[in-house]
Scaffold this active site. Structure first.
Site, PDB file in Angstrom:
ATOM      1  N   SER A  31     -10.593  -5.114   6.774  1.00  0.00           N
ATOM      2  CA  SER A  31     -11.718  -4.479   7.469  1.00  0.00           C
ATOM      3  C   SER A  31     -11.870  -3.065   6.910  1.00  0.00           C
ATOM      4  CB  SER A  31     -11.439  -4.406   8.974  1.00  0.00           C
ATOM      5  OG  SER A  31     -12.355  -3.558   9.639  1.00  0.00           O
ATOM      6  N   TYR A  83      -6.233  -2.120  16.360  1.00  0.00           N
ATOM      7  CA  TYR A  83      -6.927  -3.003  15.411  1.00  0.00           C
ATOM      8  C   TYR A  83      -6.814  -2.444  13.995  1.00  0.00           C
ATOM      9  CZ  TYR A  83     -10.679  -5.471  13.017  1.00  0.00           C
ATOM     10  OH  TYR A  83     -11.412  -6.211  12.108  1.00  0.00           O
TER      11      TYR A  83
END
Length: 245
Positions: free
Chosen positions: A142, A155
């Site tokens: 990501s 995250y």
């Protein structure tokens, strides 16, 4: 072996979003697919779509937090197609929330899926790739692996870990294995729905609806890495909306 046609590609988290888009694109380009995910009905529908279009795919229920499921996914590739050329570690979880929420169970789950899931895939496929003398690991990280923002600490930590693990794997891989990390920005998927914090979920949803790129954009990045000649290892691909800061 270069190109995509004829390659055996296993994909985790294949039932929707980036995994589904990658499966459809790679099947169109001639890959033979082994699809893993927790929602077997979605996988069955995807296999049917691929076969109707003239492609080849099989599926098996795969929870990446379970080591045996990854070994079964890799074994299925060998049983049905005699080899595995590419493992796409796409399964991921984004239960985004501020640390003050103390959603510790959600932190644990993200670590289990995002970090241990990648490790379980490596543990299952690496011996097969070594025995074959060839293989390609692709993991979906990501842009959070490059930049930490409020509510994304855990995250982002899992995605930083994916990049670190894959970089270590690349350095240990030698001259016969390839290792690619693809880091998407805002993508038009159901990512926001995982957040149990209403304000965070609303903020992510608003950004997605305003600037997100389609999952097919990430699928093309995956295909680009796979189709390179065997001597070319594309290590890092970052794909984000033009409008994303």
């Amino acid at each position: 072996m270069s190109g995509i046609d004829g390659k055996v590609v296993a994909i985790t988290g294949a039932g929707s979003g980036i995994g589904e888009a990658a499966a459809l694109l790679l099947a169109e380009r001639g890959a033979r697919l082994v699809l893993g995910g927790r929602r077997t009905e979605r996988l069955a529908e995807l296999v049917a779509r691929i076969e109707k279009a003239g492609g080849t795919a099989v599926q098996t229920r795969t929870d990446v937090t379970r080591r045996d499921d990854l070994h079964n996914l890799v074994a299925l590739a060998g049983e049905r197609f005699g080899r595995l050329d590419v493992l796409v570690g796409n399964a991921g979880l984004g239960t985004i929330s501020p640390l003050d929420d103390l959603r510790v169970d959600e932190w644990d789950r993200m670590i289990d899926v995002n970090v241990k899931g990648v490790l379980h895939g490596i543990g299952a496929a690496l011996p097969v790739f070594r025995a074959q003398g060839t293989g390609h690991f692709i993991a979906i990280a990501s842009t959070a692996a490059f930049r930490v923002v409020p509510a994304m600490a855990v995250y982002a930590g899992t995605k930083f870990a994916v990049r670190a693990i894959h970089e270590g794997l690349r350095q240990e891989a030698g001259d016969s294995l390839r290792v690619t990390t693809v880091s998407p920005g805002a993508v038009g998927t159901a990512f926001a729905e995982a957040s149990t914090n209403p304000r965070v979920r609303a903020r992510i949803t608003e950004m997605r609806d305003r600037i997100a790129i389609p999952p097919e954009a990430i699928a093309r990045a995956i295909a680009f890495a796979i189709e390179q000649p065997a001597t070319v290892d594309v290590n890092e691909i970052v794909v984000r909306p033009t409008a994303q800061s």
